[in-house]
Design a protein around this motif. Structure first.
Motif, PDB file in Angstrom:
ATOM      1  N   UNK A 101      65.623  50.332  88.504  1.00 11.56           N
ATOM      2  CA  UNK A 101      64.785  51.003  87.605  1.00 11.56           C
ATOM      3  C   UNK A 101      64.975  50.081  86.392  1.00 11.56           C
ATOM      4  N   UNK A 102      64.169  50.203  85.683  1.00 14.45           N
ATOM      5  CA  UNK A 102      63.759  49.526  84.506  1.00 14.45           C
ATOM      6  C   UNK A 102      63.772  50.211  83.242  1.00 14.45           C
ATOM      7  N   UNK A 103      64.498  49.364  82.261  1.00 16.68           N
ATOM      8  CA  UNK A 103      64.790  50.291  80.827  1.00 16.68           C
ATOM      9  C   UNK A 103      63.728  49.500  79.908  1.00 16.68           C
ATOM     10  N   UNK A 104      62.862  50.434  79.130  1.00 15.24           N
ATOM     11  CA  UNK A 104      61.551  49.878  78.533  1.00 15.24           C
ATOM     12  C   UNK A 104      61.664  50.019  77.130  1.00 15.24           C
ATOM     13  N   UNK A 105      61.515  49.111  76.215  1.00  9.73           N
ATOM     14  CA  UNK A 105      61.211  49.460  74.695  1.00  9.73           C
ATOM     15  C   UNK A 105      59.929  48.986  74.413  1.00  9.73           C
ATOM     16  N   UNK A 106      59.040  49.935  73.939  1.00  7.90           N
ATOM     17  CA  UNK A 106      57.521  49.596  73.614  1.00  7.90           C
ATOM     18  C   UNK A 106      57.760  49.200  72.247  1.00  7.90           C
ATOM     19  N   UNK A 107      56.996  48.337  71.609  1.00 11.90           N
ATOM     20  CA  UNK A 107      57.330  47.822  70.217  1.00 11.90           C
ATOM     21  C   UNK A 107      55.700  47.571  69.629  1.00 11.90           C
ATOM     22  N   UNK A 108      55.845  48.106  68.479  1.00 10.32           N
ATOM     23  CA  UNK A 108      54.464  47.745  67.525  1.00 10.32           C
ATOM     24  C   UNK A 108      55.146  47.293  66.272  1.00 10.32           C
ATOM     25  N   UNK A 109      54.148  47.377  65.140  1.00  9.31           N
ATOM     26  CA  UNK A 109      54.656  46.845  63.894  1.00  9.31           C
ATOM     27  C   UNK A 109      55.613  47.917  62.897  1.00  9.31           C
ATOM     28  N   UNK A 110      55.179  49.110  62.951  1.00  4.85           N
ATOM     29  CA  UNK A 110      56.090  50.172  62.064  1.00  4.85           C
ATOM     30  C   UNK A 110      56.403  51.160  62.960  1.00  4.85           C
ATOM     31  N   UNK A 111      56.222  51.180  64.063  1.00  6.88           N
ATOM     32  CA  UNK A 111      56.579  52.368  65.114  1.00  6.88           C
ATOM     33  C   UNK A 111      56.242  53.768  64.531  1.00  6.88           C
ATOM     34  N   UNK A 112      55.017  53.953  64.154  1.00  6.28           N
ATOM     35  CA  UNK A 112      54.566  55.027  63.558  1.00  6.28           C
ATOM     36  C   UNK A 112      53.368  55.703  64.407  1.00  6.28           C
ATOM     37  N   UNK A 113      52.585  54.734  65.137  1.00 10.17           N
ATOM     38  CA  UNK A 113      51.432  55.066  65.560  1.00 10.17           C
ATOM     39  C   UNK A 113      51.294  54.782  67.248  1.00 10.17           C
ATOM     40  N   UNK A 114      51.193  53.319  67.604  1.00  8.49           N
ATOM     41  CA  UNK A 114      50.913  52.807  68.902  1.00  8.49           C
ATOM     42  C   UNK A 114      52.200  52.993  69.879  1.00  8.49           C
ATOM     43  N   UNK A 115      53.562  52.608  69.339  1.00 10.27           N
ATOM     44  CA  UNK A 115      54.733  52.657  70.118  1.00 10.27           C
ATOM     45  C   UNK A 115      55.168  53.945  70.462  1.00 10.27           C
ATOM     46  N   UNK A 116      54.975  54.940  69.355  1.00 10.54           N
ATOM     47  CA  UNK A 116      55.553  56.293  69.913  1.00 10.54           C
ATOM     48  C   UNK A 116      54.528  57.086  70.853  1.00 10.54           C
ATOM     49  N   UNK A 117      53.196  56.600  70.685  1.00 13.35           N
ATOM     50  CA  UNK A 117      52.284  57.251  71.629  1.00 13.35           C
ATOM     51  C   UNK A 117      52.444  57.003  72.828  1.00 13.35           C
ATOM     52  N   UNK A 118      52.749  55.463  73.077  1.00 11.89           N
ATOM     53  CA  UNK A 118      53.099  55.084  74.389  1.00 11.89           C
ATOM     54  C   UNK A 118      54.540  55.552  75.001  1.00 11.89           C
ATOM     55  N   UNK A 119      55.269  55.700  74.071  1.00  7.87           N
ATOM     56  CA  UNK A 119      56.594  56.136  74.614  1.00  7.87           C
ATOM     57  C   UNK A 119      56.395  57.620  75.218  1.00  7.87           C
ATOM     58  N   UNK A 120      55.644  58.402  74.401  1.00  5.63           N
ATOM     59  CA  UNK A 120      55.452  59.911  74.656  1.00  5.63           C
ATOM     60  C   UNK A 120      54.656  59.753  76.139  1.00  5.63           C
ATOM     61  N   UNK A 121      53.767  59.044  76.294  1.00  4.82           N
ATOM     62  CA  UNK A 121      52.908  59.200  77.601  1.00  4.82           C
ATOM     63  C   UNK A 121      53.868  58.404  78.730  1.00  4.82           C
ATOM     64  N   UNK A 122      54.326  57.424  78.489  1.00  9.57           N
ATOM     65  CA  UNK A 122      55.312  56.679  79.427  1.00  9.57           C
ATOM     66  C   UNK A 122      56.728  57.513  79.994  1.00  9.57           C
ATOM     67  N   UNK A 123      57.299  58.287  78.911  1.00  4.11           N
ATOM     68  CA  UNK A 123      58.181  59.121  79.398  1.00  4.11           C
ATOM     69  C   UNK A 123      57.893  60.254  80.270  1.00  4.11           C
ATOM     70  N   UNK A 124      56.534  60.702  80.156  1.00  2.77           N
ATOM     71  CA  UNK A 124      55.968  61.856  81.078  1.00  2.77           C
ATOM     72  C   UNK A 124      55.918  61.129  82.469  1.00  2.77           C
ATOM     73  N   UNK A 125      55.651  59.780  82.621  1.00  2.00           N
ATOM     74  CA  UNK A 125      55.543  59.218  83.888  1.00  2.00           C
ATOM     75  C   UNK A 125      56.695  58.290  84.282  1.00  2.00           C
TER      76      UNK A 125
END
Length: 160
Positions: free
Chosen positions: A1-25
């Motif tokens: 199992x892999x521990x994943x950190x998704x990173x964008x510039x300010x952590x306000x749009x892209x990375x939190x969106x990806x976090x929400x989707x990826x957590x569900x899967x």
């Protein structure tokens, strides 16, 4: 199992969106932990952009109400196996912050994707609501084409 950190510039749009989707899967994708951060996030923790939250909600994804943005920390390079950047500028920022002893893998979030016409997730912050929907489309495409758990680290090892 892999521990994943998704990173964008300010952590306000892209990375939190990806976090929400990826957590569900996460379990089906071979992920034991999913989080997000920003290379240049404000030290003042903020809620995700309202347009990001609306796009997520419209597709039945959720982000914990207590979620707040955060900046990438030196310990993230020890705590996570894989740090995926939304664009090349963010990837360069991660590379600059990476401690010399780190064994974490750094790569682009869309690395290895074909048929999208791009390999970076554009920042929708200064755009329209449609930009957030397009970002969510790209995130969902990445999830649909996620590498098998056994190949996950190898997939994201090749140069971006």
């Amino acid at each position: 199992m892999t521990r994943l950190l998704i990173v964008c510039a300010a952590n306000l749009c892209r990375s939190p969106m990806a976090e929400a989707v990826l957590r569900g899967h996460a379990a089906g994708l071979g992920l034991s932990e999913v989080a997000s951060a920003g290379v240049w996030a404000s030290s003042r923790r903020q809620e995700a952009d309202k347009r990001a939250l609306q796009a997520l909600q419209a597709r039945a994804y959720g982000l914990d109400r207590r979620w707040r943005s955060r900046r990438v920390r030196p310990e993230d390079f020890d705590d996570f196996d894989l740090l995926l950047a939304m664009d090349r500028e963010v990837l360069r920022g991660l590379e600059a912050q990476r401690p010399a002893r780190s064994t974490a893998r750094l790569a682009l979030f869309l690395q290895g994707m074909t048929g999208l016409g791009r390999d970076e997730v554009p920042d929708p912050y200064f755009g329209t609501v449609e930009g957030f929907e397009r970002v969510l489309d790209l995130i969902e495409a990445r999830v649909a084409a996620w590498p098998a758990a056994v190949d996950l680290k190898r997939h994201f090892t090749a140069a971006a």
